[in-house]
Design a protein around this motif. Structure first.
Motif, PDB file in Angstrom:
ATOM      1  N   ARG A  67      56.229  -4.276   8.972  1.00 30.84           N
ATOM      2  CA  ARG A  67      55.735  -3.047   9.623  1.00 30.84           C
ATOM      3  C   ARG A  67      56.855  -2.033   9.812  1.00 30.84           C
ATOM      4  O   ARG A  67      56.657  -0.839   9.619  1.00 30.84           O
ATOM      5  CB  ARG A  67      55.070  -3.382  10.951  1.00 30.84           C
ATOM      6  N   THR A  68      58.035  -2.503  10.188  1.00 31.38           N
ATOM      7  CA  THR A  68      59.185  -1.604  10.337  1.00 31.38           C
ATOM      8  C   THR A  68      59.552  -0.993   8.994  1.00 31.38           C
ATOM      9  O   THR A  68      59.803   0.208   8.886  1.00 31.38           O
ATOM     10  CB  THR A  68      60.391  -2.360  10.924  1.00 31.38           C
ATOM     11  N   TRP A  69      59.566  -1.807   7.952  1.00 29.66           N
ATOM     12  CA  TRP A  69      59.886  -1.333   6.606  1.00 29.66           C
ATOM     13  C   TRP A  69      58.866  -0.276   6.151  1.00 29.66           C
ATOM     14  O   TRP A  69      59.242   0.758   5.632  1.00 29.66           O
ATOM     15  CB  TRP A  69      59.926  -2.502   5.626  1.00 29.66           C
ATOM     16  N   GLU A  70      57.575  -0.559   6.382  1.00 29.56           N
ATOM     17  CA  GLU A  70      56.536   0.414   6.000  1.00 29.56           C
ATOM     18  C   GLU A  70      56.700   1.714   6.759  1.00 29.56           C
ATOM     19  O   GLU A  70      56.562   2.794   6.192  1.00 29.56           O
ATOM     20  CB  GLU A  70      55.135  -0.170   6.265  1.00 29.56           C
ATOM     21  N   PHE A  71      56.973   1.630   8.055  1.00 26.88           N
ATOM     22  CA  PHE A  71      57.160   2.835   8.864  1.00 26.88           C
ATOM     23  C   PHE A  71      58.338   3.650   8.343  1.00 26.88           C
ATOM     24  O   PHE A  71      58.222   4.869   8.158  1.00 26.88           O
ATOM     25  CB  PHE A  71      57.371   2.462  10.339  1.00 26.88           C
ATOM     26  N   ASP A  72      59.444   2.984   8.107  1.00 25.80           N
ATOM     27  CA  ASP A  72      60.638   3.676   7.595  1.00 25.80           C
ATOM     28  C   ASP A  72      60.380   4.304   6.226  1.00 25.80           C
ATOM     29  O   ASP A  72      60.810   5.420   5.954  1.00 25.80           O
ATOM     30  CB  ASP A  72      61.827   2.723   7.495  1.00 25.80           C
ATOM     31  N   ARG A  73      59.667   3.589   5.375  1.00 25.27           N
ATOM     32  CA  ARG A  73      59.363   4.079   4.022  1.00 25.27           C
ATOM     33  C   ARG A  73      58.463   5.307   4.084  1.00 25.27           C
ATOM     34  O   ARG A  73      58.659   6.282   3.375  1.00 25.27           O
ATOM     35  CB  ARG A  73      58.697   2.983   3.204  1.00 25.27           C
ATOM     36  N   ASN A  74      57.478   5.287   4.964  1.00 25.27           N
ATOM     37  CA  ASN A  74      56.543   6.408   5.094  1.00 25.27           C
ATOM     38  C   ASN A  74      57.164   7.606   5.810  1.00 25.27           C
ATOM     39  O   ASN A  74      56.688   8.734   5.660  1.00 25.27           O
ATOM     40  CB  ASN A  74      55.265   5.969   5.810  1.00 25.27           C
ATOM     41  N   ALA A  75      58.201   7.364   6.599  1.00 26.51           N
ATOM     42  CA  ALA A  75      58.864   8.453   7.324  1.00 26.51           C
ATOM     43  C   ALA A  75      59.728   9.320   6.406  1.00 26.51           C
ATOM     44  O   ALA A  75      60.078  10.435   6.753  1.00 26.51           O
ATOM     45  CB  ALA A  75      59.724   7.872   8.444  1.00 26.51           C
TER      46      ALA A  75
END
Length: 75
Positions: free
Chosen positions: A66-74
């Motif tokens: 979830r952290t990786w997805e958030f960072d990627r989408n940011a």
């Protein structure tokens, strides 16, 4: 593991995903991706990441993803 993961992603998205499309998503060439699938070549970074993730429990793995997805989408 790559073939199984590819199949699970197809099931989740309810569509067939070509090897070219998956290679594009991963940011690698089609040749590289097909070599990974055939076990001709191995993505060393992925192996290291899977080895690290295997040492965690499921909840911690979900947090990392979830952290990786958030960072990627940011970006």
């Amino acid at each position: 593991i790559l073939k199984k993961t590819h199949t699970l992603i197809e099931s989740k998205e309810i569509q067939n995903i070509s090897q070219q499309e998956m290679a594009n998503r991963l940011g690698v060439s089609l040749r590289t991706y097909t070599e990974w699938l055939r076990d001709v070549n191995q993505p060393l970074a992925m192996k290291a990441m899977l080895d690290m993730l295997s040492q965690l429990n499921d909840d911690d793995i979900v947090k990392i993803i979830r952290t990786w997805e958030f960072d990627r989408n940011a970006k």
